[in-house]
Design a protein around this motif. Structure first.
Motif, short mmCIF file in Angstrom:
data_model
loop_
_atom_site.label_atom_id
_atom_site.label_comp_id
_atom_site.label_asym_id
_atom_site.label_seq_id
_atom_site.Cartn_x
_atom_site.Cartn_y
_atom_site.Cartn_z
N TYR A 129 -67.10 23.46 13.65
CA TYR A 129 -66.23 23.27 14.81
C TYR A 129 -66.08 24.61 15.52
N LEU A 130 -66.34 24.62 16.84
CA LEU A 130 -66.23 25.84 17.65
C LEU A 130 -65.00 25.75 18.55
N GLY A 131 -63.89 26.29 18.10
CA GLY A 131 -62.68 26.28 18.90
C GLY A 131 -62.65 27.44 19.88
N ILE A 132 -62.06 27.23 21.04
CA ILE A 132 -61.91 28.29 22.05
C ILE A 132 -60.47 28.79 21.98
N LYS A 133 -60.30 30.07 21.63
CA LYS A 133 -58.97 30.64 21.47
C LYS A 133 -58.46 31.29 22.75
N GLN A 134 -59.35 31.96 23.48
CA GLN A 134 -58.93 32.68 24.68
C GLN A 134 -60.11 32.81 25.64
N THR A 135 -59.82 32.76 26.94
CA THR A 135 -60.86 32.88 27.96
C THR A 135 -60.45 33.90 29.00
N LEU A 136 -61.36 34.82 29.30
CA LEU A 136 -61.16 35.79 30.37
C LEU A 136 -62.28 35.62 31.40
N MET A 190 -65.25 34.57 26.08
CA MET A 190 -64.56 33.52 25.34
C MET A 190 -64.46 33.93 23.88
N ASP A 191 -63.23 34.00 23.39
CA ASP A 191 -63.02 34.25 21.96
C ASP A 191 -63.03 32.91 21.24
N LEU A 192 -63.97 32.77 20.32
CA LEU A 192 -64.16 31.51 19.61
C LEU A 192 -63.69 31.64 18.16
N ASN A 232 -62.51 16.23 4.20
CA ASN A 232 -63.29 17.42 4.55
C ASN A 232 -62.57 18.68 4.07
N THR A 233 -63.34 19.65 3.60
CA THR A 233 -62.79 20.92 3.16
C THR A 233 -63.23 22.04 4.10
N VAL A 234 -62.27 22.81 4.64
CA VAL A 234 -62.60 23.99 5.44
C VAL A 234 -62.94 25.11 4.47
N ILE A 235 -64.17 25.57 4.49
CA ILE A 235 -64.56 26.62 3.55
C ILE A 235 -64.65 27.99 4.21
N SER A 236 -64.59 28.01 5.55
CA SER A 236 -64.70 29.30 6.23
C SER A 236 -64.20 29.18 7.66
N THR A 237 -63.49 30.21 8.12
CA THR A 237 -63.08 30.32 9.52
C THR A 237 -63.40 31.73 9.98
N ASN A 238 -64.25 31.84 11.01
CA ASN A 238 -64.72 33.15 11.44
C ASN A 238 -64.57 33.33 12.95
N PRO A 239 -64.18 34.55 13.37
CA PRO A 239 -64.11 34.82 14.81
C PRO A 239 -65.51 35.07 15.38
N SER A 247 -65.49 15.32 36.85
CA SER A 247 -64.06 15.60 36.70
C SER A 247 -63.85 16.58 35.54
N TRP A 248 -62.72 17.32 35.60
CA TRP A 248 -62.45 18.37 34.63
C TRP A 248 -61.02 18.27 34.11
N SER A 249 -60.82 18.75 32.88
CA SER A 249 -59.49 18.81 32.28
C SER A 249 -59.48 19.96 31.27
N LYS A 250 -58.33 20.22 30.68
CA LYS A 250 -58.21 21.33 29.74
C LYS A 250 -59.19 21.18 28.58
N GLY A 251 -59.86 22.28 28.23
CA GLY A 251 -60.80 22.26 27.11
C GLY A 251 -60.32 23.16 25.99
N THR A 252 -60.61 22.77 24.77
CA THR A 252 -60.18 23.56 23.61
C THR A 252 -61.34 23.93 22.68
N ASN A 253 -62.53 23.41 22.96
CA ASN A 253 -63.65 23.68 22.06
C ASN A 253 -64.99 23.50 22.78
N LEU A 254 -66.01 24.03 22.16
CA LEU A 254 -67.39 23.77 22.59
C LEU A 254 -67.94 22.68 21.69
N ASN A 255 -68.45 21.62 22.28
CA ASN A 255 -69.14 20.60 21.49
C ASN A 255 -70.23 19.97 22.32
N LYS A 256 -71.07 19.18 21.68
CA LYS A 256 -72.28 18.70 22.35
C LYS A 256 -72.04 17.51 23.27
N THR A 257 -70.81 17.05 23.40
CA THR A 257 -70.54 15.90 24.26
C THR A 257 -69.95 16.29 25.60
#
Length: 206
Positions: A117-124, A173-175, A64-71, A141-151
């Motif tokens: 891919y929707l990564g979560i960088k910071q949460t206020l 949430m800064d994504l 896979n090639t990452v072609i873009s990363t945007n805030p 049940s809950w645990s540490k999350g790092t991204n938003l996804n459909k599962t």
């Protein structure tokens, strides 16, 4: 002969009665709650990211090639402190080249183009540092999350307690939105190809 038939009939009715009674009714129960609070979600830039054009010649042949990363910033404003979760829905479901993420649509030849891919960088939460938390079992049940996804469901927790969602009035949430293209050996890119990801994020009141 008549006496025998009468006795047989009575025995048959007595034998069937318990089963007939057991199946004659069943109950339906509807439970739930109505919350007095309502929450409004929004995404910076109207939730639109235009990554422009990218040359097929620059794609990796094998990975896979990452072609873009945007805030991107997600905000939620509620009428009052609210127990909540966020659910992500892929409007291009079954077009993702990697399971779990958001699809980019199909090539002109019907091939899966890649994923977002929707990564979560910071949460206020109400102006205070919080930690994104996730649930893979609909909030049991809950645990540490790092991204938003459909599962998963995503909520906010105290950094010292990642197993308990907190009530929030105002959430930020800064994504980081990363766009991946599938290995070029799996794609037919002889014509201009449109990338078309679409997702919906909704509030689940808990």
């Amino acid at each position: 002969m008549k006496k025998y038939l009468a006795t047989l009939s009575a025995t048959a009715l007595i034998g069937l009665a318990p089963y007939a009674l057991a199946a004659s009714s069943t109950d339906l129960s509807v439970t739930g709650k109505i919350t007095p609070n309502a929450c409004t979600l929004s995404l910076s830039g109207g939730g639109v990211i235009d990554i422009g054009k990218y040359s097929a010649a620059d794609l990796d042949l094998h990975v896979n090639t990452v072609i873009s990363t945007n805030p991107l910033q997600l905000t939620m404003a509620c009428d009052g402190p609210t127990p909540f979760a966020l659910r992500s829905i892929d409007n291009k479901h079954n077009t993702e080249s990697t399971t779990g993420w958001f699809g980019l649509g199909l090539s002109n030849a019907g091939e899966k183009l890649g994923f977002v891919y929707l990564g979560i960088k910071q949460t206020l939460a109400d102006g205070q540092a919080a930690q994104a938390i996730k649930s893979e079992d609909e909030g049991v049940s809950w645990s540490k999350g790092t991204n938003l996804n459909k599962t998963v469901l995503v909520s906010a927790g105290n950094p010292a307690d990642l197993e308990t969602p907190i009530m929030v009035k105002d959430l930020t949430m800064d994504l980081e939105v990363s766009t991946f293209i599938a290995p070029s050996k799996t794609l037919t890119l002889t014509d201009e190809t449109i990338l078309d990801a679409s997702a919906t994020i909704e509030v689940v009141y808990r």
